[in-house]
Design a protein around this motif. Structure first.
Motif, PDB file in Angstrom:
ATOM      1  N   PHE A 142       0.838  -1.195   0.000  1.00 21.46           N
ATOM      2  CA  PHE A 142       0.000   0.000   0.000  1.00 21.46           C
ATOM      3  C   PHE A 142       0.880   1.255   0.000  1.00 21.46           C
TER       4      PHE A 142
ATOM      5  N   PHE B 254       1.057   5.429   0.360  1.00 22.30           N
ATOM      6  CA  PHE B 254       0.470   6.688   0.795  1.00 22.30           C
ATOM      7  C   PHE B 254       1.351   7.817   0.278  1.00 22.30           C
TER       8      PHE B 254
ATOM      9  N   SER C  15      -6.183   1.504  -6.966  1.00 26.31           N
ATOM     10  CA  SER C  15      -5.635   2.845  -6.787  1.00 26.31           C
ATOM     11  C   SER C  15      -6.775   3.840  -6.653  1.00 26.31           C
TER      12      SER C  15
ATOM     13  N   ASN D 124      -9.801   2.006 -10.059  1.00 24.13           N
ATOM     14  CA  ASN D 124     -10.249   2.782  -8.902  1.00 24.13           C
ATOM     15  C   ASN D 124     -11.759   2.764  -8.694  1.00 24.13           C
TER      16      ASN D 124
ATOM     17  N   ALA E  86     -13.360   4.584   0.848  1.00 27.70           N
ATOM     18  CA  ALA E  86     -12.263   3.862   1.481  1.00 27.70           C
ATOM     19  C   ALA E  86     -12.731   2.507   2.010  1.00 27.70           C
TER      20      ALA E  86
ATOM     21  N   TYR F 211     -11.375  -1.181   0.798  1.00 29.89           N
ATOM     22  CA  TYR F 211     -10.752  -2.110   1.745  1.00 29.89           C
ATOM     23  C   TYR F 211     -11.570  -3.396   1.880  1.00 29.89           C
TER      24      TYR F 211
ATOM     25  N   TYR G  28      -2.133  -1.389  -3.760  1.00 35.42           N
ATOM     26  CA  TYR G  28      -3.139  -0.331  -3.681  1.00 35.42           C
ATOM     27  C   TYR G  28      -2.456   1.011  -3.435  1.00 35.42           C
TER      28      TYR G  28
ATOM     29  N   VAL H  93      -3.205   4.168  -2.186  1.00 35.01           N
ATOM     30  CA  VAL H  93      -4.273   4.781  -1.398  1.00 35.01           C
ATOM     31  C   VAL H  93      -4.309   6.287  -1.628  1.00 35.01           C
ATOM     32  N   ARG H  94      -3.121   6.871  -1.764  1.00 31.88           N
ATOM     33  CA  ARG H  94      -3.012   8.308  -2.001  1.00 31.88           C
ATOM     34  C   ARG H  94      -1.866   8.544  -2.975  1.00 31.88           C
TER      35      ARG H  94
ATOM     36  N   TYR I 296      -6.846   8.736   7.741  1.00 31.68           N
ATOM     37  CA  TYR I 296      -6.411   7.592   6.942  1.00 31.68           C
ATOM     38  C   TYR I 296      -6.128   6.373   7.818  1.00 31.68           C
TER      39      TYR I 296
ATOM     40  N   TRP J  27      -7.547   2.533   7.967  1.00 30.01           N
ATOM     41  CA  TRP J  27      -6.672   1.353   8.038  1.00 30.01           C
ATOM     42  C   TRP J  27      -7.114   0.428   9.171  1.00 30.01           C
TER      43      TRP J  27
END
Length: 439
Positions: free
Chosen positions: A50, A52, A140, A168, A276, A280, A297, A299-300, A340, A344
């Motif tokens: 992942f 970020f 993504s 996405n 989100a 997940y 992934y 995530v950001r 975030y 998680w």
């Protein structure tokens, strides 16, 4: 009935009804004869990587102290209830990181503009992908690859150093994983398979006729081209092999609405919290149904996005990272990072709630997250956390202090080692498997 002498049920048994099927959960009846007294069921390892983008507020990220009893930081406070199932790794580093090109070396240690190599998730996919419908999945917040720009949308690379496109859209992903094809779609798919096969045959025939007329350098280039075609052939063969096998139909009680899920590029109804959780949960469902064992992934992404109206901050994420030591900027940066981490924690909750063999899905899944920078666009002190995998041999310690400038590749090295991936003595720029995590 004598259960010790009964033939075990196949792990991929489906209940079939009127046009639908439901994947069975793990049952004791799936264990081999004598297993009740002799051994645990087969452990299927899984992994996720992942990203970020644009780092985090590292001033409020690391826990206070080291070891299992380290005190949670503000940003990591949402993960308190998962103590024992994650380790924060201090001093991870990307030699080619920093700035806004960190997504490029994130998984491969190779800088933007240089020839990339296969990423660790794809090494694991080469082994475990033989057993699943999808060798790997790339998710993504931004669709595609973004290759060539700083807003890279993927962290997965194949053996030719080609980036693998990410998806996405939760609805598109859900349909690909679980929605059965109609008869019309199946017929169209069969025609597509035949057309693609014919095109590949024609290309190979023409390319091989050229081979004898080329010099050594051109032959090497042609060999890479053949490798790419072979990958396409393997993908086509896999799609044909799986085309007639029913997709699993998971129990979606307690999950979100995938029929009406907006994408980040969608309309004003988009709410990141909903998005989100949908994403997940899709990862959890993909692992639970053994649709794949390997996922990446983003995530950001770098630069673009990262902050949404409901977050209640005054600037975009990238602008906040240029904080200038302004207390308000640092406060808002930590606020966003905490949001975030709440997501998680939700993800870990979901995995921990799903029974898998002799433990939970979280027990059998390793999840590593980090970034291409720390704070102030530095390539040092990355926000790196490894979660899950307790039944795979990961010995979690809440907060582990590594040697200064420990390559991030050592984290990936540790994960793929537990996935059973054989690696050469020199893996990327890794200094080796992190012994404190597996000892």
């Amino acid at each position: 009935m004598n259960f010790l002498n009964a033939k075990p049920i196949d792990r991929r048994t489906f209940l079939r009804g009127t046009g639908a099927c439901l994947a069975l959960p793990w049952l004791e009846a799936m264990m081999p004869r004598g297993a009740f007294a002799a051994s645990s069921p087969e452990v299927v390892p899984r992994m996720g990587m992942f990203y970020f983008g644009t780092g985090m507020n590292m001033r409020q990220f690391y826990p206070e102290g080291f070891g299992p009893d380290a005190k949670m930081s503000r940003i990591l406070k949402p993960m308190e209830n998962h103590r024992g199932n994650f380790t924060v790794l201090s001093n991870t580093w990307l030699n080619e990181g920093g700035g806004h090109d960190g997504a490029y070396p994130f998984a491969t240690s190779i800088a933007r503009g240089e020839k990339q190599t296969i990423s660790p998730d794809q090494l694991a996919a080469e082994i475990h992908g033989k057993h699943t419908r999808f060798p790997s999945l790339q998710f993504s917040v931004k669709r595609g690859t973004g290759f060539g720009s700083q807003v890279l949308a993927t962290i997965s690379w194949n053996r030719q150093g080609v980036p693998l496109a990410a998806e996405n859209d939760p609805q598109t992903i859900f349909n690909r994983l679980f929605k059965p094809n109609s008869e019309e779609q199946q017929a169209r798919q069969g025609d597509e398979f035949r057309q693609r096969g014919s095109v590949l045959d024609a290309i190979l025939t023409d390319a091989k006729q050229l081979e004898g007329k080329l010099g050594q350098a051109d032959r090497r280039q042609l060999d890479q081209y053949f490798n790419s075609i072979r990958e396409v052939e393997q993908t086509l063969k896999r799609e044909i092999d799986w085309a007639d096998r029913p997709k699993p139909t998971p129990n979606l009680k307690g999950y979100g609405d995938y029929e009406n899920a907006p994408t980040p590029e969608g309309n004003g109804k988009f709410v990141y919290d909903t998005y989100a959780k949908l994403m997940y949960d899709l990862i959890a469902l993909a692992f639970q149904t053994d649709s794949t064992r390997v996922i990446s992934y983003v995530v950001r992404t770098e630069l673009a996005g990262g902050v949404y109206p409901e977050f209640g901050v005054s600037k975009g994420y990238h602008e906040l990272t240029h904080h200038g030591n302004d207390p308000k900027n640092l406060e808002e940066l930590a606020k966003v990072d905490t949001i975030y981490m709440k997501h998680w924690s939700y993800f870990l909750d979901r995995l921990a709630s799903i029974q898998d063999g002799d433990g939970s899905l979280l027990d059998h899944t390793m999840l590593g997250f980090s970034s291409g920078m720390g704070i102030g666009h530095s390539k040092d002190l990355l926000p790196t956390v490894l979660s899950g995998g307790g039944r795979l041999g990961i010995n979690h310690q809440t907060h582990l202090e590594l040697k200064e400038q420990t390559p991030l590749a050592s984290v990936w090295h540790t994960m793929i080692d537990k996935m059973g991936v054989p690696t050469e003595t020199k893996y990327q720029d890794s200094t080796g498997v992190i012994g404190e995590l597996v000892g």
